[in-house]
Design a protein around this motif. Sequence first.
Motif, PDB file in Angstrom:
ATOM      1  N   LEU A  82     -38.676  -5.072 -10.485  1.00  0.00           N
ATOM      2  CA  LEU A  82     -37.842  -3.990  -9.968  1.00  0.00           C
ATOM      3  C   LEU A  82     -38.344  -2.649 -10.489  1.00  0.00           C
ATOM      4  O   LEU A  82     -38.484  -2.457 -11.702  1.00  0.00           O
ATOM      5  N   ILE A  83     -38.617  -1.712  -9.579  1.00  0.00           N
ATOM      6  CA  ILE A  83     -39.130  -0.394  -9.935  1.00  0.00           C
ATOM      7  C   ILE A  83     -38.050   0.683  -9.820  1.00  0.00           C
ATOM      8  O   ILE A  83     -37.840   1.478 -10.742  1.00  0.00           O
ATOM      9  N   GLU A  84     -37.364   0.721  -8.675  1.00  0.00           N
ATOM     10  CA  GLU A  84     -36.335   1.731  -8.441  1.00  0.00           C
ATOM     11  C   GLU A  84     -35.062   1.096  -7.897  1.00  0.00           C
ATOM     12  O   GLU A  84     -35.113   0.077  -7.195  1.00  0.00           O
ATOM     13  N   VAL A  85     -33.940   1.719  -8.222  1.00  0.00           N
ATOM     14  CA  VAL A  85     -32.639   1.342  -7.657  1.00  0.00           C
ATOM     15  C   VAL A  85     -32.038   2.589  -7.032  1.00  0.00           C
ATOM     16  O   VAL A  85     -31.827   3.603  -7.720  1.00  0.00           O
ATOM     17  N   ASN A  86     -31.826   2.546  -5.732  1.00  0.00           N
ATOM     18  CA  ASN A  86     -31.250   3.679  -5.003  1.00  0.00           C
ATOM     19  C   ASN A  86     -32.008   4.974  -5.264  1.00  0.00           C
ATOM     20  O   ASN A  86     -31.420   6.043  -5.485  1.00  0.00           O
ATOM     21  N   GLY A  87     -33.344   4.867  -5.270  1.00  0.00           N
ATOM     22  CA  GLY A  87     -34.178   6.048  -5.407  1.00  0.00           C
ATOM     23  C   GLY A  87     -34.447   6.503  -6.831  1.00  0.00           C
ATOM     24  O   GLY A  87     -35.199   7.452  -7.048  1.00  0.00           O
ATOM     25  N   GLN A  88     -33.880   5.824  -7.828  1.00  0.00           N
ATOM     26  CA  GLN A  88     -34.068   6.198  -9.230  1.00  0.00           C
ATOM     27  C   GLN A  88     -34.931   5.162  -9.944  1.00  0.00           C
ATOM     28  O   GLN A  88     -34.649   3.962  -9.877  1.00  0.00           O
ATOM     29  N   ASN A  89     -35.960   5.627 -10.656  1.00  0.00           N
ATOM     30  CA  ASN A  89     -36.823   4.716 -11.407  1.00  0.00           C
ATOM     31  C   ASN A  89     -36.043   4.110 -12.573  1.00  0.00           C
ATOM     32  O   ASN A  89     -35.370   4.822 -13.325  1.00  0.00           O
ATOM     33  N   VAL A  90     -36.146   2.772 -12.728  1.00  0.00           N
ATOM     34  CA  VAL A  90     -35.377   2.067 -13.768  1.00  0.00           C
ATOM     35  C   VAL A  90     -36.281   1.322 -14.743  1.00  0.00           C
ATOM     36  O   VAL A  90     -35.809   0.488 -15.513  1.00  0.00           O
ATOM     37  N   GLU A  91     -37.576   1.633 -14.730  1.00  0.00           N
ATOM     38  CA  GLU A  91     -38.511   0.871 -15.557  1.00  0.00           C
ATOM     39  C   GLU A  91     -38.224   1.001 -17.048  1.00  0.00           C
ATOM     40  O   GLU A  91     -38.505   0.099 -17.821  1.00  0.00           O
ATOM     41  N   GLY A  92     -37.683   2.140 -17.480  1.00  0.00           N
ATOM     42  CA  GLY A  92     -37.425   2.328 -18.901  1.00  0.00           C
ATOM     43  C   GLY A  92     -36.011   2.004 -19.321  1.00  0.00           C
ATOM     44  O   GLY A  92     -35.649   2.213 -20.487  1.00  0.00           O
ATOM     45  N   LEU A  93     -35.187   1.498 -18.405  1.00  0.00           N
ATOM     46  CA  LEU A  93     -33.780   1.220 -18.712  1.00  0.00           C
ATOM     47  C   LEU A  93     -33.586  -0.190 -19.249  1.00  0.00           C
ATOM     48  O   LEU A  93     -34.361  -1.093 -18.973  1.00  0.00           O
ATOM     49  N   ARG A  94     -32.519  -0.347 -20.000  1.00  0.00           N
ATOM     50  CA  ARG A  94     -32.135  -1.674 -20.476  1.00  0.00           C
ATOM     51  C   ARG A  94     -31.527  -2.478 -19.332  1.00  0.00           C
ATOM     52  O   ARG A  94     -31.129  -1.931 -18.298  1.00  0.00           O
ATOM     53  N   HIS A  95     -31.448  -3.789 -19.563  1.00  0.00           N
ATOM     54  CA  HIS A  95     -30.935  -4.677 -18.519  1.00  0.00           C
ATOM     55  C   HIS A  95     -29.541  -4.256 -18.064  1.00  0.00           C
ATOM     56  O   HIS A  95     -29.277  -4.163 -16.856  1.00  0.00           O
ATOM     57  N   ALA A  96     -28.651  -3.982 -19.010  1.00  0.00           N
ATOM     58  CA  ALA A  96     -27.272  -3.617 -18.660  1.00  0.00           C
ATOM     59  C   ALA A  96     -27.229  -2.318 -17.863  1.00  0.00           C
ATOM     60  O   ALA A  96     -26.387  -2.156 -16.962  1.00  0.00           O
ATOM     61  N   GLU A  97     -28.130  -1.397 -18.169  1.00  0.00           N
ATOM     62  CA  GLU A  97     -28.168  -0.126 -17.445  1.00  0.00           C
ATOM     63  C   GLU A  97     -28.655  -0.327 -16.014  1.00  0.00           C
ATOM     64  O   GLU A  97     -28.159   0.319 -15.083  1.00  0.00           O
ATOM     65  N   VAL A  98     -29.619  -1.226 -15.825  1.00  0.00           N
ATOM     66  CA  VAL A  98     -30.100  -1.519 -14.477  1.00  0.00           C
ATOM     67  C   VAL A  98     -28.999  -2.200 -13.662  1.00  0.00           C
ATOM     68  O   VAL A  98     -28.790  -1.881 -12.490  1.00  0.00           O
ATOM     69  N   VAL A  99     -28.293  -3.111 -14.287  1.00  0.00           N
ATOM     70  CA  VAL A  99     -27.172  -3.787 -13.613  1.00  0.00           C
ATOM     71  C   VAL A  99     -26.133  -2.765 -13.161  1.00  0.00           C
ATOM     72  O   VAL A  99     -25.635  -2.811 -12.035  1.00  0.00           O
ATOM     73  N   ALA A 100     -25.823  -1.813 -14.040  1.00  0.00           N
ATOM     74  CA  ALA A 100     -24.849  -0.774 -13.702  1.00  0.00           C
ATOM     75  C   ALA A 100     -25.341   0.082 -12.534  1.00  0.00           C
ATOM     76  O   ALA A 100     -24.541   0.486 -11.670  1.00  0.00           O
ATOM     77  N   SER A 101     -26.641   0.340 -12.477  1.00  0.00           N
ATOM     78  CA  SER A 101     -27.202   1.125 -11.371  1.00  0.00           C
ATOM     79  C   SER A 101     -27.043   0.397 -10.042  1.00  0.00           C
ATOM     80  O   SER A 101     -26.732   1.003  -9.018  1.00  0.00           O
ATOM     81  N   ILE A 102     -27.254  -0.918 -10.066  1.00  0.00           N
ATOM     82  CA  ILE A 102     -27.112  -1.710  -8.839  1.00  0.00           C
ATOM     83  C   ILE A 102     -25.659  -1.752  -8.389  1.00  0.00           C
ATOM     84  O   ILE A 102     -25.348  -1.688  -7.193  1.00  0.00           O
ATOM     85  N   LYS A 103     -24.743  -1.816  -9.345  1.00  0.00           N
ATOM     86  CA  LYS A 103     -23.315  -1.902  -9.028  1.00  0.00           C
ATOM     87  C   LYS A 103     -22.691  -0.543  -8.727  1.00  0.00           C
ATOM     88  O   LYS A 103     -21.516  -0.475  -8.334  1.00  0.00           O
ATOM     89  N   ALA A 104     -23.462   0.545  -8.924  1.00  0.00           N
ATOM     90  CA  ALA A 104     -22.909   1.888  -8.738  1.00  0.00           C
ATOM     91  C   ALA A 104     -22.421   2.114  -7.311  1.00  0.00           C
ATOM     92  O   ALA A 104     -21.434   2.818  -7.092  1.00  0.00           O
ATOM     93  N   ARG A 105     -23.121   1.528  -6.350  1.00  0.00           N
ATOM     94  CA  ARG A 105     -22.669   1.585  -4.960  1.00  0.00           C
ATOM     95  C   ARG A 105     -21.981   0.274  -4.632  1.00  0.00           C
ATOM     96  O   ARG A 105     -22.540  -0.798  -4.836  1.00  0.00           O
ATOM     97  N   GLU A 106     -20.811   0.360  -4.091  1.00  0.00           N
ATOM     98  CA  GLU A 106     -19.949  -0.815  -3.973  1.00  0.00           C
ATOM     99  C   GLU A 106     -20.505  -1.921  -3.086  1.00  0.00           C
ATOM    100  O   GLU A 106     -20.430  -3.102  -3.435  1.00  0.00           O
ATOM    101  N   ASP A 107     -21.060  -1.571  -1.929  1.00  0.00           N
ATOM    102  CA  ASP A 107     -21.400  -2.591  -0.939  1.00  0.00           C
ATOM    103  C   ASP A 107     -22.867  -2.624  -0.534  1.00  0.00           C
ATOM    104  O   ASP A 107     -23.250  -3.416   0.328  1.00  0.00           O
ATOM    105  N   GLU A 108     -23.702  -1.786  -1.094  1.00  0.00           N
ATOM    106  CA  GLU A 108     -25.103  -1.785  -0.701  1.00  0.00           C
ATOM    107  C   GLU A 108     -25.981  -1.332  -1.856  1.00  0.00           C
ATOM    108  O   GLU A 108     -25.519  -0.699  -2.809  1.00  0.00           O
ATOM    109  N   ALA A 109     -27.254  -1.681  -1.775  1.00  0.00           N
ATOM    110  CA  ALA A 109     -28.230  -1.281  -2.784  1.00  0.00           C
ATOM    111  C   ALA A 109     -29.598  -1.171  -2.117  1.00  0.00           C
ATOM    112  O   ALA A 109     -29.920  -1.922  -1.198  1.00  0.00           O
ATOM    113  N   ARG A 110     -30.389  -0.232  -2.608  1.00  0.00           N
ATOM    114  CA  ARG A 110     -31.751  -0.044  -2.103  1.00  0.00           C
ATOM    115  C   ARG A 110     -32.698  -0.269  -3.277  1.00  0.00           C
ATOM    116  O   ARG A 110     -32.717   0.495  -4.240  1.00  0.00           O
ATOM    117  N   LEU A 111     -33.479  -1.338  -3.220  1.00  0.00           N
ATOM    118  CA  LEU A 111     -34.322  -1.752  -4.334  1.00  0.00           C
ATOM    119  C   LEU A 111     -35.792  -1.622  -3.968  1.00  0.00           C
ATOM    120  O   LEU A 111     -36.243  -2.175  -2.970  1.00  0.00           O
TER     121      LEU A 111
END
Length: 316
Positions: A196-225
């Motif tokens: 996984l490189i980006e979530v919803n247009g934001q680079n997540v390579e330097g984030l912790r697992h929990a932070e990446v999970v939160a990014s995916i859940k930030a939008r209720e019904d959709e995600a762009r990976l």
Amino acid sequence: MATPEPLRPRLCCLVRGEQGYGFHLHGEKGRRGQFIRRVEPGSPAEAAELRAGDRLVEVNGVNVEGETHHQVVQRIKAVEGQTRLLVVDKETDEELRRRQLTCTEEMAQRGLPPAHDPWEPKPVWTHAGSLGSKDGQKDVSGPPRELRPRLCHLRKGPQGYGFNLHSDKSRPGQYIRSVDLGSPAAHSGLRAQDRLIEVNGQNVEGLRHAEVVASIKAREDEARLLVVDPETDAYFKRLRVTPTEEHVEGPLPSPVTNGTSPAQDGSTWKHDPFQESGLHLSPTAAEAKEKARATRVNKRAPQMDWNRKREIFSNF
């Protein structure tokens, strides 16, 4: 005379019975991998067409060829009440090795590709290191596939997105561990082993697992990976270029040729990285300093907290 059954892997879907799945798994000395030792008559394993002598390739969409017996057992137990096993018999296994093909679930559905078929992964396509050579420029059956990141648009279904995200202790980053068949993730083109490189247009390579999970859940019904498969990942890392959405359809970075690289949009590549400062170093010294600088930059990325084991695996 009856036509022999074509060689292909088999995807066995087992539903646990009162006495378990009804098969015995074991490792063999001198042979890599885990094998089906015995299948109990009348068991769920027999009903799923699992056979003694089969070699286990994947468990629930995750390749387990390099895992220990204990790790494979734990993967089978991870999903309660059912499991999905991709296996090959001896003849199919030998044919895959002879043709240097990686066994996939797609082959279980379509069979092994005919020789020189366009969808067969050829060595010059799948090994990023060969792409800079003359042999990697062309193939007798056409140009090699372009190593590009993929942008996957997911819309959440009743059971979620249908994929599992995990962190691997041996390598940095977040990886797709498995993708459920028929799920929104599968329909979007997401694949097991993608990084996984980006979530919803934001680079997540330097984030912790929990932070990446939160990014995916930030939008209720959709995600762009934005993701890369292992071959594409290796190619971009070799060029020291971070994949972006622009690389999905736009210009791709060029391999280094004779120690130089063409200028790239948004890239910091130069013939001599120290030339602007007035220093004219020999290529060897310049490369050594550039390597040292890159090492320092890499160390700035936050490290995974491996004591927080519950955050390592997340289902969506």
